[in-house]
Scaffold this active site. Structure first.
Site, PDB file in Angstrom:
ATOM      1  N   ARG A  66       0.823  -1.216   0.000  1.00 41.19           N
ATOM      2  CA  ARG A  66       0.000   0.000   0.000  1.00 41.19           C
ATOM      3  C   ARG A  66       0.868   1.283   0.000  1.00 41.19           C
ATOM      4  O   ARG A  66       0.535   2.268  -0.626  1.00 41.19           O
ATOM      5  CB  ARG A  66      -0.932  -0.060   1.212  1.00 41.19           C
ATOM      6  CG  ARG A  66      -2.037   0.995   1.268  1.00 41.19           C
ATOM      7  CD  ARG A  66      -2.789   1.181  -0.042  1.00 41.19           C
ATOM      8  NE  ARG A  66      -3.834   0.221  -0.250  1.00 41.19           N
ATOM      9  CZ  ARG A  66      -5.050   0.493  -0.722  1.00 41.19           C
ATOM     10  NH1 ARG A  66      -5.395   1.714  -1.044  1.00 41.19           N
ATOM     11  NH2 ARG A  66      -5.920  -0.452  -0.928  1.00 41.19           N
ATOM     12  N   ASN A 108     -15.312  15.297  -1.167  1.00 37.59           N
ATOM     13  CA  ASN A 108     -15.872  13.960  -1.364  1.00 37.59           C
ATOM     14  C   ASN A 108     -17.397  14.030  -1.335  1.00 37.59           C
ATOM     15  O   ASN A 108     -17.966  14.817  -0.582  1.00 37.59           O
ATOM     16  CB  ASN A 108     -15.383  13.051  -0.217  1.00 37.59           C
ATOM     17  CG  ASN A 108     -15.942  11.637  -0.307  1.00 37.59           C
ATOM     18  OD1 ASN A 108     -15.881  10.995  -1.358  1.00 37.59           O
ATOM     19  ND2 ASN A 108     -16.488  11.145   0.795  1.00 37.59           N
ATOM     20  N   HIS A 110     -20.690  11.781  -0.381  1.00 36.57           N
ATOM     21  CA  HIS A 110     -21.081  10.570   0.344  1.00 36.57           C
ATOM     22  C   HIS A 110     -22.605  10.435   0.286  1.00 36.57           C
ATOM     23  O   HIS A 110     -23.317  11.419   0.519  1.00 36.57           O
ATOM     24  CB  HIS A 110     -20.596  10.625   1.797  1.00 36.57           C
ATOM     25  CG  HIS A 110     -20.899   9.360   2.535  1.00 36.57           C
ATOM     26  ND1 HIS A 110     -20.149   8.210   2.372  1.00 36.57           N
ATOM     27  CD2 HIS A 110     -21.907   9.036   3.383  1.00 36.57           C
ATOM     28  CE1 HIS A 110     -20.675   7.253   3.108  1.00 36.57           C
ATOM     29  NE2 HIS A 110     -21.739   7.716   3.722  1.00 36.57           N
ATOM     30  N   ASP A 148      -8.123  13.644   7.735  1.00 38.60           N
ATOM     31  CA  ASP A 148      -7.548  12.327   8.011  1.00 38.60           C
ATOM     32  C   ASP A 148      -8.574  11.308   8.506  1.00 38.60           C
ATOM     33  O   ASP A 148      -8.310  10.114   8.512  1.00 38.60           O
ATOM     34  CB  ASP A 148      -6.391  12.454   9.013  1.00 38.60           C
ATOM     35  CG  ASP A 148      -5.112  12.892   8.307  1.00 38.60           C
ATOM     36  OD1 ASP A 148      -4.923  12.508   7.132  1.00 38.60           O
ATOM     37  OD2 ASP A 148      -4.336  13.651   8.914  1.00 38.60           O
ATOM     38  N   ASP A 151     -14.818  10.145   6.366  1.00 35.47           N
ATOM     39  CA  ASP A 151     -16.081  10.896   6.238  1.00 35.47           C
ATOM     40  C   ASP A 151     -16.262  11.908   7.376  1.00 35.47           C
ATOM     41  O   ASP A 151     -17.385  12.171   7.814  1.00 35.47           O
ATOM     42  CB  ASP A 151     -17.301   9.955   6.204  1.00 35.47           C
ATOM     43  CG  ASP A 151     -17.269   9.003   5.018  1.00 35.47           C
ATOM     44  OD1 ASP A 151     -16.739   9.382   3.959  1.00 35.47           O
ATOM     45  OD2 ASP A 151     -17.772   7.879   5.154  1.00 35.47           O
ATOM     46  N   GLN A 179     -31.801  13.207  -6.905  1.00 35.15           N
ATOM     47  CA  GLN A 179     -32.359  14.353  -6.163  1.00 35.15           C
ATOM     48  C   GLN A 179     -31.310  15.090  -5.326  1.00 35.15           C
ATOM     49  O   GLN A 179     -31.557  16.193  -4.860  1.00 35.15           O
ATOM     50  CB  GLN A 179     -33.516  13.900  -5.270  1.00 35.15           C
ATOM     51  CG  GLN A 179     -34.689  13.380  -6.064  1.00 35.15           C
ATOM     52  CD  GLN A 179     -35.885  13.034  -5.187  1.00 35.15           C
ATOM     53  OE1 GLN A 179     -35.914  13.297  -3.988  1.00 35.15           O
ATOM     54  NE2 GLN A 179     -36.891  12.423  -5.783  1.00 35.15           N
TER      55      GLN A 179
HETATM   56  C1  GAR Z   1     -22.129   7.435  -5.315  1.00 35.76           C
HETATM   57  O1  GAR Z   1     -23.386   7.142  -4.772  1.00 35.76           O
HETATM   58  C2  GAR Z   1     -21.243   8.066  -4.271  1.00 35.76           C
HETATM   59  O2  GAR Z   1     -21.926   8.911  -3.405  1.00 35.76           O
HETATM   60  C3  GAR Z   1     -20.726   6.852  -3.551  1.00 35.76           C
HETATM   61  O3  GAR Z   1     -20.443   5.931  -4.573  1.00 35.76           O
HETATM   62  C4  GAR Z   1     -21.380   6.138  -5.656  1.00 35.76           C
HETATM   63  C5  GAR Z   1     -20.618   6.248  -6.954  1.00 35.76           C
HETATM   64  O4  GAR Z   1     -21.494   6.302  -8.048  1.00 35.76           O
HETATM   65  N1  GAR Z   1     -19.574   7.175  -2.747  1.00 35.76           N
HETATM   66  C6  GAR Z   1     -19.338   6.582  -1.573  1.00 35.76           C
HETATM   67  O5  GAR Z   1     -20.046   5.715  -1.114  1.00 35.76           O
HETATM   68  C7  GAR Z   1     -18.107   7.103  -0.863  1.00 35.76           C
HETATM   69  N2  GAR Z   1     -18.074   6.652   0.496  1.00 35.76           N
HETATM   70  P1  GAR Z   1     -21.040   6.884  -9.446  1.00 35.76           P
HETATM   71  O6  GAR Z   1     -19.745   6.161  -9.818  1.00 35.76           O
HETATM   72  O7  GAR Z   1     -22.156   6.539 -10.379  1.00 35.76           O
HETATM   73  O8  GAR Z   1     -20.834   8.369  -9.299  1.00 35.76           O
END
Ligand code: GAR
Length: 207
Positions: A66, A108, A110, A148, A151, A179
């Site tokens: 990693r 980010n 979420h 760090d 979320d 939405q």
């Molecule tokens: C989205 O719903 C985003 O919010 C989520 O992954 C999906 C990606 O969809 N992200 C997470 O869960 C981050 N913790 P997409 O590739 O169609 O944009």
């Protein structure tokens, strides 16, 4: 123009919403200079190519450990000289060195109302499965700066979405995207690019 890099892992519908908003002039002062994915065969990279945005794949699987991946990932990002890094469904943990280098310049999306249904193990469809399991009546999406913690960074924007009787995780995921996510992520990028938001004392302040 704000040099913006988008990091993705999957289908890239949020990436598409960003591209569309930039092309439509709804997001201004932004140049999409690269899309980075940790998976080679994802629709996201195709979406980037279709719009003339350089697509880059860098996978932890191609590195012995990693630390080596983290170093190479940071090096790739640095080559693109970003002013802003957007995690749009990027399911790789951001290396601490990158958070340090680009403090308050990584955002980010979420798919829940943080602090609900977030942290380790909460990503993609799993978030909606957990929300339905708990029986919440309202969920939504959050855009936040990355620090760090998982979320845990300062929240830029949130939008609530109703859960409806008979929802499956897939149906709820689609509603949250339509939405909330595809609206608040481009808006947050536009706010950042036009200097309308800043961070003070760990919280986002609107100017
Ligand atoms: C989205 O719903 C985003 O919010 C989520 O992954 C999906 C990606 O969809 N992200 C997470 O869960 C981050 N913790 P997409 O590739 O169609 O944009």
């Amino acid at each position: 123009m704000l040099r913006t890099v988008v990091c993705v892992s999957g289908g890239g519908t949020n990436l598409q919403a960003i591209i569309d908003a930039v092309e439509a002039g709804k997001v201004t002062n932004v140049e999409l200079v690269g899309v980075i994915s940790n998976n080679r065969n994802v629709k996201s990279l195709e979406r980037a190519r279709n719009h003339g945005i350089p697509d880059i794949c860098i996978s932890p699987k191609d590195f012995e450990n990693r630390d080596l991946f983290n170093e190479a990932f940071l090096a790739k990002v640095k080559e693109l000289k970003p002013d802003l890094i957007v995690l749009a469904g990027f399911l790789v943990t951001i290396p601490p060195a990158m958070v340090k280098e680009y403090g308050n310049r990584i955002i980010n999306i979420h798919p829940s109302l943080i602090p609900s249904f977030c942290g380790v193990g909460y990503y993609g469809l799993k978030v909606h499965e957990k929300a339905l399991e708990r029986g919440v009546k309202v969920t939504g999406a959050t855009v936040h700066f990355v620090n760090d913690g998982m979320d845990e960074g300062p929240i830029i924007a949130q939008k609530a979405v109703c859960v409806e009787d008979g929802d499956t995780p897939e149906v709820l995921q689609k509603r949250v995207m339509e939405q909330a996510e595809w609206i608040i992520l481009p808006q947050a990028i536009d706010d950042f690019a036009n200097g309308r938001i800043t961070v003070a004392d760990g919280k986002v302040v609107r100017k």
